[in-house]
Design a protein around this motif. Structure first.
Motif, PDB file in Angstrom:
ATOM      1  N   GLY A 200       0.832  -1.211   0.000  1.00 17.21           N
ATOM      2  CA  GLY A 200       0.000   0.000   0.000  1.00 17.21           C
ATOM      3  C   GLY A 200       0.865   1.260   0.000  1.00 17.21           C
ATOM      4  O   GLY A 200       2.073   1.202   0.197  1.00 17.21           O
ATOM      5  N   PHE A 202       0.659   5.565   1.373  1.00 19.55           N
ATOM      6  CA  PHE A 202      -0.061   6.579   2.134  1.00 19.55           C
ATOM      7  C   PHE A 202       0.692   7.904   2.025  1.00 19.55           C
ATOM      8  O   PHE A 202       1.873   7.954   1.696  1.00 19.55           O
ATOM      9  N   VAL A 208      -4.549   6.893   3.579  1.00 20.35           N
ATOM     10  CA  VAL A 208      -4.336   5.738   2.704  1.00 20.35           C
ATOM     11  C   VAL A 208      -4.630   6.148   1.265  1.00 20.35           C
ATOM     12  O   VAL A 208      -5.692   6.684   0.952  1.00 20.35           O
ATOM     13  N   GLN A 209      -3.655   5.873   0.364  1.00 22.12           N
ATOM     14  CA  GLN A 209      -3.821   6.190  -1.044  1.00 22.12           C
ATOM     15  C   GLN A 209      -4.076   4.944  -1.887  1.00 22.12           C
ATOM     16  O   GLN A 209      -4.767   5.024  -2.903  1.00 22.12           O
ATOM     17  N   SER A 212      -5.105  -2.261   0.699  1.00 19.54           N
ATOM     18  CA  SER A 212      -6.186  -2.526   1.648  1.00 19.54           C
ATOM     19  C   SER A 212      -5.689  -3.478   2.729  1.00 19.54           C
ATOM     20  O   SER A 212      -4.603  -4.043   2.621  1.00 19.54           O
ATOM     21  N   TYR A 214      -4.993  -2.631   5.865  1.00 18.29           N
ATOM     22  CA  TYR A 214      -4.058  -2.030   6.810  1.00 18.29           C
ATOM     23  C   TYR A 214      -4.572  -0.636   7.167  1.00 18.29           C
ATOM     24  O   TYR A 214      -5.434  -0.074   6.501  1.00 18.29           O
ATOM     25  N   ALA A 215      -4.002  -0.083   8.248  1.00 16.38           N
ATOM     26  CA  ALA A 215      -4.311   1.266   8.694  1.00 16.38           C
ATOM     27  C   ALA A 215      -3.000   1.945   9.080  1.00 16.38           C
ATOM     28  O   ALA A 215      -2.011   1.282   9.436  1.00 16.38           O
ATOM     29  N   VAL A 216      -2.973   3.292   9.011  1.00 17.41           N
ATOM     30  CA  VAL A 216      -1.757   4.052   9.305  1.00 17.41           C
ATOM     31  C   VAL A 216      -2.071   5.104  10.362  1.00 17.41           C
ATOM     32  O   VAL A 216      -3.105   5.778  10.279  1.00 17.41           O
ATOM     33  N   VAL A 225       2.105   1.234  10.885  1.00 17.39           N
ATOM     34  CA  VAL A 225       1.201   0.498   9.988  1.00 17.39           C
ATOM     35  C   VAL A 225       0.745  -0.769  10.713  1.00 17.39           C
ATOM     36  O   VAL A 225       1.582  -1.588  11.127  1.00 17.39           O
ATOM     37  N   CYS A 280       5.479   4.216   0.396  1.00 16.80           N
ATOM     38  CA  CYS A 280       4.880   2.952  -0.069  1.00 16.80           C
ATOM     39  C   CYS A 280       5.636   1.764   0.585  1.00 16.80           C
ATOM     40  O   CYS A 280       6.848   1.873   0.836  1.00 16.80           O
TER      41      CYS A 280
END
Length: 285
Positions: A200, A202, A208-209, A212, A214-216, A225, A280
């Motif tokens: 991913g 961000f 998030v750009q 999928s 995951y979260a930041v 992450v 990334c």
């Protein structure tokens, strides 16, 4: 002949001693020298001082200040009647009112403007069209056909009727096959294959750009992450790529675990206002 007068001696009395002589034709100049500090005075018939020569040489007409203005010749003196050079500015008369403006002369006629010449027509554009040329009479091994001409229809395309010249750029003949190289040694410890991949991208504010699962989160300048679901057990490879607002590659350091969260810390940024553009990652098991 020199006469010495005491202060305020009357000159008329001296003239009387010469018997009332009124004609001095052919006679020499008469010089009168007053005593030191004295003045030479000539009185009028009424007994008043008419002319006074002061010890410093100033010539005074004591009665001139009280006489009415007459004549056309200027005589400059002060309030005591002392004669002196006239100030040219003082002799200038009061400026009269301005005269009325004369009539305006007639305005000349404007010359005729010449006619504008006709605009020339727009020339045709010179175009070149390239198409693939199959192997044949023009190119034994194939190549490119180049058609040249003017775009008479002005439609931006070179049509068959507009082609005035054609050239060919042919491929070279195929060379002889090279000698087969030696067989390489078999690889050691190669990867047996990927079982799981997470990736991913961000932005600087942890938005998030792409990707999928995951979260930041951003704390200070460090990103964390976290994955959902958590990747399976095994050996992982983490690849990172960061870019700054100036397009420069950003140095990144990582820490943490896949279970608790992977931490990513950016390296130095230029003090002139450079910022993080994006980060990334790819996690491969």
């Amino acid at each position: 002949m020199t006469f010495v007068f005491s202060r305020s001696v009357q000159v008329l009395a001296v003239i009387a001693t010469f018997g009332g002589v009124t004609t001095l034709a052919g006679a020499a100049d008469m010089t009168m020298t007053p005593a030191a500090g004295g003045a030479a005075v000539i009185q009028s018939a009424a007994g008043a001082a008419a002319v006074r020569v002061q010890p410093n040489g100033d010539v005074q007409l004591p009665g001139i200040a009280a006489t009415p203005a007459a004549g056309t010749t200027a005589v400059c003196h002060d309030a005591n009647g002392t004669l002196g050079r006239c100030d040219p500015a003082a002799l200038a008369g009061v400026q009269g009112p301005p005269g009325s403006a004369g009539p305006t002369g007639p305005q000349g006629t404007t010359g005729a403007t010449g006619a504008t010449g006709a605009q020339g027509g727009k020339g045709d554009a010179w175009l070149v069209k390239a198409t693939a040329e199959a192997a044949g009479a023009n190119c034994a091994t194939g190549g490119q056909r180049l058609d040249f001409g003017f775009d008479s229809s002005a439609n931006g395309a070179l049509e068959p009727g507009e082609v005035t010249r054609t050239s060919y750029v042919c491929n070279g003949a195929q060379g002889a096959q090279g000698v087969q190289g030696l067989k390489g040694d078999p690889g050691v410890g190669g990867v047996t294959g990927l079982e799981e991949v997470r990736h991913g991208c961000f932005n600087a504010s942890a938005g998030v750009q792409s990707g999928s699962g995951y979260a930041v989160a951003l704390s200070g300048s460090t990103y964390t992450v976290t994955f959902s679901p958590v990747p399976g057990a095994g050996n992982y490879t983490l690849l990172l790529d960061g870019r700054t607002s100036t397009g420069r590659a950003l140095a990144l350091t990582s820490g943490g675990t896949l279970n608790t969260g992977v931490t990513i810390a950016p390296g130095w940024l230029d003090a002139g206002g450079e910022t993080v553009q994006r980060i990334c990652f790819m996690v491969a098991r």
